[in-house]
Write a protein that holds these residues in place. Structure first.
Motif, PDB file in Angstrom:
ATOM      1  N   PRO A 215      32.372  50.817  51.163  1.00  0.00           N
ATOM      2  CA  PRO A 215      31.257  49.739  51.075  1.00  0.00           C
ATOM      3  C   PRO A 215      30.313  49.824  49.535  1.00  0.00           C
ATOM      4  N   ALA A 216      29.840  48.845  49.102  1.00  0.00           N
ATOM      5  CA  ALA A 216      28.658  48.536  48.035  1.00  0.00           C
ATOM      6  C   ALA A 216      29.069  49.106  46.722  1.00  0.00           C
ATOM      7  N   SER A 217      30.290  48.465  46.392  1.00  0.00           N
ATOM      8  CA  SER A 217      30.676  48.255  44.977  1.00  0.00           C
ATOM      9  C   SER A 217      30.830  49.764  44.367  1.00  0.00           C
ATOM     10  N   ASP A 218      30.814  49.712  42.924  1.00  0.00           N
ATOM     11  CA  ASP A 218      31.011  51.030  42.482  1.00  0.00           C
ATOM     12  C   ASP A 218      29.851  51.940  42.749  1.00  0.00           C
ATOM     13  N   THR A 219      28.514  51.356  43.086  1.00  0.00           N
ATOM     14  CA  THR A 219      27.542  52.180  43.401  1.00  0.00           C
ATOM     15  C   THR A 219      27.674  53.014  44.662  1.00  0.00           C
ATOM     16  N   GLY A 220      28.294  52.065  45.656  1.00  0.00           N
ATOM     17  CA  GLY A 220      28.476  52.986  46.937  1.00  0.00           C
ATOM     18  C   GLY A 220      29.583  53.851  46.773  1.00  0.00           C
TER      19      GLY A 220
ATOM     20  N   SER B 299      22.051  54.017  30.621  1.00  0.00           N
ATOM     21  CA  SER B 299      21.344  53.862  31.745  1.00  0.00           C
ATOM     22  C   SER B 299      22.192  54.061  33.316  1.00  0.00           C
ATOM     23  N   PHE B 300      23.589  53.794  33.217  1.00  0.00           N
ATOM     24  CA  PHE B 300      24.009  54.083  34.547  1.00  0.00           C
ATOM     25  C   PHE B 300      24.119  55.596  34.696  1.00  0.00           C
ATOM     26  N   GLY B 301      24.750  56.369  33.596  1.00  0.00           N
ATOM     27  CA  GLY B 301      24.555  57.742  33.678  1.00  0.00           C
ATOM     28  C   GLY B 301      23.291  58.417  34.050  1.00  0.00           C
TER      29      GLY B 301
ATOM     30  N   GLY C 220      21.059  57.136  35.701  1.00  0.00           N
ATOM     31  CA  GLY C 220      20.622  56.935  37.051  1.00  0.00           C
ATOM     32  C   GLY C 220      21.262  57.805  38.138  1.00  0.00           C
ATOM     33  N   TRP C 221      22.572  58.103  37.676  1.00  0.00           N
ATOM     34  CA  TRP C 221      23.078  59.395  38.478  1.00  0.00           C
ATOM     35  C   TRP C 221      22.462  60.515  38.397  1.00  0.00           C
ATOM     36  N   VAL C 222      21.817  60.866  37.183  1.00  0.00           N
ATOM     37  CA  VAL C 222      20.913  61.977  37.061  1.00  0.00           C
ATOM     38  C   VAL C 222      19.673  62.078  37.821  1.00  0.00           C
TER      39      VAL C 222
ATOM     40  N   PHE D 239      30.145  62.153  35.482  1.00  0.00           N
ATOM     41  CA  PHE D 239      29.878  61.543  34.068  1.00  0.00           C
ATOM     42  C   PHE D 239      30.671  60.065  34.306  1.00  0.00           C
ATOM     43  N   THR D 240      29.996  59.279  33.310  1.00  0.00           N
ATOM     44  CA  THR D 240      30.428  57.980  33.325  1.00  0.00           C
ATOM     45  C   THR D 240      31.650  57.828  32.156  1.00  0.00           C
ATOM     46  N   TRP D 241      32.782  57.403  32.560  1.00  0.00           N
ATOM     47  CA  TRP D 241      33.776  57.220  31.556  1.00  0.00           C
ATOM     48  C   TRP D 241      33.461  56.490  30.111  1.00  0.00           C
ATOM     49  N   ASN D 242      33.060  55.003  30.740  1.00  0.00           N
ATOM     50  CA  ASN D 242      32.501  54.309  29.586  1.00  0.00           C
ATOM     51  C   ASN D 242      31.182  53.869  29.943  1.00  0.00           C
ATOM     52  N   GLY D 243      30.152  54.141  29.175  1.00  0.00           N
ATOM     53  CA  GLY D 243      28.854  53.971  29.421  1.00  0.00           C
ATOM     54  C   GLY D 243      28.741  52.353  28.997  1.00  0.00           C
TER      55      GLY D 243
ATOM     56  N   ALA E  68      34.086  55.428  36.907  1.00  0.00           N
ATOM     57  CA  ALA E  68      35.257  54.820  35.889  1.00  0.00           C
ATOM     58  C   ALA E  68      35.219  53.248  35.972  1.00  0.00           C
ATOM     59  N   THR E  69      34.138  52.672  36.432  1.00  0.00           N
ATOM     60  CA  THR E  69      33.977  51.351  37.002  1.00  0.00           C
ATOM     61  C   THR E  69      34.451  50.295  35.472  1.00  0.00           C
ATOM     62  N   SER E  70      33.841  50.659  34.397  1.00  0.00           N
ATOM     63  CA  SER E  70      34.123  49.645  33.376  1.00  0.00           C
ATOM     64  C   SER E  70      35.010  50.317  32.553  1.00  0.00           C
ATOM     65  N   ALA E  71      35.860  51.331  32.676  1.00  0.00           N
ATOM     66  CA  ALA E  71      36.847  51.819  31.934  1.00  0.00           C
ATOM     67  C   ALA E  71      38.467  51.505  32.516  1.00  0.00           C
TER      68      ALA E  71
ATOM     69  N   TRP F 136      35.521  52.895  41.170  1.00  0.00           N
ATOM     70  CA  TRP F 136      35.322  51.623  40.421  1.00  0.00           C
ATOM     71  C   TRP F 136      34.948  50.453  41.287  1.00  0.00           C
ATOM     72  N   SER F 137      34.697  49.361  40.713  1.00  0.00           N
ATOM     73  CA  SER F 137      34.727  48.090  41.475  1.00  0.00           C
ATOM     74  C   SER F 137      35.737  46.957  41.044  1.00  0.00           C
ATOM     75  N   TRP F 138      35.853  45.763  41.682  1.00  0.00           N
ATOM     76  CA  TRP F 138      36.883  45.042  41.297  1.00  0.00           C
ATOM     77  C   TRP F 138      36.381  44.132  40.446  1.00  0.00           C
ATOM     78  N   GLN F 139      34.990  43.951  40.246  1.00  0.00           N
ATOM     79  CA  GLN F 139      34.189  42.842  39.357  1.00  0.00           C
ATOM     80  C   GLN F 139      34.325  43.029  37.926  1.00  0.00           C
ATOM     81  N   LYS F 140      34.965  44.326  37.335  1.00  0.00           N
ATOM     82  CA  LYS F 140      34.687  44.590  35.954  1.00  0.00           C
ATOM     83  C   LYS F 140      36.143  44.229  35.158  1.00  0.00           C
TER      84      LYS F 140
HETATM   85  C1  LIG Z   1      28.919  52.585  34.500  1.00  0.00           C
HETATM   86  C2  LIG Z   1      28.667  51.631  35.736  1.00  0.00           C
HETATM   87  N1  LIG Z   1      28.179  52.309  36.703  1.00  0.00           N
HETATM   88  C3  LIG Z   1      27.884  51.768  37.790  1.00  0.00           C
HETATM   89  C4  LIG Z   1      27.624  50.186  37.869  1.00  0.00           C
HETATM   90  C5  LIG Z   1      27.306  49.717  39.005  1.00  0.00           C
HETATM   91  O1  LIG Z   1      28.394  48.800  39.556  1.00  0.00           O
HETATM   92  P1  LIG Z   1      28.262  47.977  40.765  1.00  0.00           P
HETATM   93  O2  LIG Z   1      27.098  47.107  40.620  1.00  0.00           O
HETATM   94  O3  LIG Z   1      29.233  47.418  40.933  1.00  0.00           O
HETATM   95  O4  LIG Z   1      27.943  48.875  42.191  1.00  0.00           O
HETATM   96  C6  LIG Z   1      28.071  49.543  36.543  1.00  0.00           C
HETATM   97  C7  LIG Z   1      27.682  47.896  36.592  1.00  0.00           C
HETATM   98  O5  LIG Z   1      27.677  47.361  35.526  1.00  0.00           O
HETATM   99  C8  LIG Z   1      28.265  50.278  35.549  1.00  0.00           C
HETATM  100  O6  LIG Z   1      28.621  49.535  34.425  1.00  0.00           O
END
Ligand SMILES: Cc1ncc(COP(=O)(O)O)c(C=O)c1O
Length: 384
Positions: A70-75, A97-99, A101-103, A139-143, A168-171, A187-191
């Protein structure tokens, strides 16, 4: 400067949700499995098909689990952070900013004691050699908000003791991922696929499964995050029995994008399209004096979330709020002309442009876009 005449045929350059695949229409959903239970045999089969097509396209090893959560990549990221962290010290990498956020989550929500922050500002990567093979690493593969990606996984030890947890969502699909170096990927399907948001994909290596089955975190886990039952992995989740109810419309759309990906040559085809998109923008940046890549090192330049700084000295001399206001004017004009939607930089990033170059974007549309960028910058610059 004269207003260009040729417009991109699809002005969709948002970094998420991203452009649908070329030729997409809602007709692609006409045979969606709706109005039926996702736990019925055919419902589960569709979910399993997403898993198996994704595995095949990406070359994910057979002993890795691939699940829909559930809940896209964040989930997907959050359920893993909550489920596996705390067994060892953790190195948290962040350079946008996404990395970041995980910190924040790991420090302020999980309140882990043994956390090392390995960070860099927008435009750079942190010192990857600092990552310890004894520790977990997140870590985030692609920031996505700085357009800086890791160029490879050479900095990850093949003999590591810790787990590598990769957002790895945007990579994924646009950049090759070395599965042997990744214990968790999400990852999510939306990228890159241009699918719909809502569901996340979660990949677990055998070592990640071993952690899940041998470690119980000291904090409570909501049902949405639980991946084990009585100390054993919930294997069914990785065969299409989702934790809670998925949208079968989104599932159908994901299948449509996966079939499209197969039709254009699979992962190599997807990667090639994204690389070509980056090369179109790079050629334009090369001959354009008012912009440059935010990513300083060309080896770290993202081919998906292409982030550009406005380096014109006039713009640089403006205070940050005025810079952001100018970018709003510039992107507002492009939006009004119907040539580019959603290309302002992310709110937390330095004011500039962010143009999605993922695989669903046509390079010809980026070629058509660049004269408009020059024109709109000249127009808005002249207006002050
Ligand atoms: C690197 C990264 N992580 C997480 C997210 C959050 O993804 P989602 O909104 O699909 O949960 C994004 C969305 O742009 C993202 O680029």
């Amino acid at each position: 400067m004269k207003e260009p005449t040729a417009k991109p045929s699809r002005p969709y350059f948002s970094s998420g949700p991203c452009a649908k695949r070329p030729g997409w229409s809602v007709d692609a959903l006409s045979s969606a499995f709706v109005g039926r239970s996702h736990r019925s045999q055919p419902g589960k089969a569709r979910l399993a098909e997403v898993i198996e097509r994704s595995r095949a396209l990406l070359g994910i090893p057979n002993d890795y689990r691939v699940g829909i959560v559930p809940a896209s990549d964040t989930g997907a990221v959050e359920m893993v952070l909550w489920s596996v962290l705390g067994a060892r010290g953790v190195d948290m990498l962040a350079w946008e900013s996404f990395g970041a956020g995980w910190v924040t989550d790991v420090l302020q929500q999980l309140k882990l004691a043994d956390v090392r922050r390995i960070e860099a500002d927008y435009g750079s990567l942190p010192e990857l050699a600092q990552v310890s093979p004894e520790r977990d690493v997140v870590f985030t593969w692609n920031g996505t908000t700085s357009g800086v990606c890791v160029p490879n996984a050479d900095w990850i030890s093949a003999e590591r003791k810790g787990l590598t947890i990769c957002d790895a969502t945007s990579a994924v699909f646009a950049m090759p991922l070395p599965w042997a170096k990744l214990d968790v990927a999400t990852w999510s399907w939306q990228k890159v696929l241009g699918g719909e948001a809502a569901h996340g994909m979660l990949v677990l290596s055998p070592r990640a499964v071993e952690r899940l089955e041998s470690y119980t975190p000291p904090w409570p886990l909501p049902k949405l995050f639980r991946l084990t039952k009585k100390g054993k992995l919930m294997e069914d989740v990785f065969k299409g029995s989702t934790i809670n109810t998925p949208s079968m419309l989104c599932v159908e759309d994901a299948l449509d994008s996966l079939r499209w990906a197969e039709s254009i040559g699979g992962a190599p085809g997807l990667i090639e399209r994204s690389k070509k998109n980056l090369s179109v923008i790079a050629a334009w940046v090369e001959k354009t004096d008012w912009v440059d890549f935010l990513a300083r090192d060309p080896a770290t330049r993202s081919s998906t979330s292409i982030c550009l700084s406005i380096v014109d000295p006039w713009f640089q001399a403006l205070p940050k709020e005025a810079q952001a206001a100018h970018v709003k004017k510039l992107t507002g004009l492009l939006d009004k002309k119907g040539v580019a939607f959603d290309i302002a930089s992310y709110v937390d990033a330095p004011p500039g442009l962010r143009i999605w170059g993922g695989s669903t974007v046509e390079s010809t549309d980026l070629e058509a876009l660049t004269p408009w960028l020059d024109w709109a910058y000249a127009e808005t610059r002249a207006a002050g």
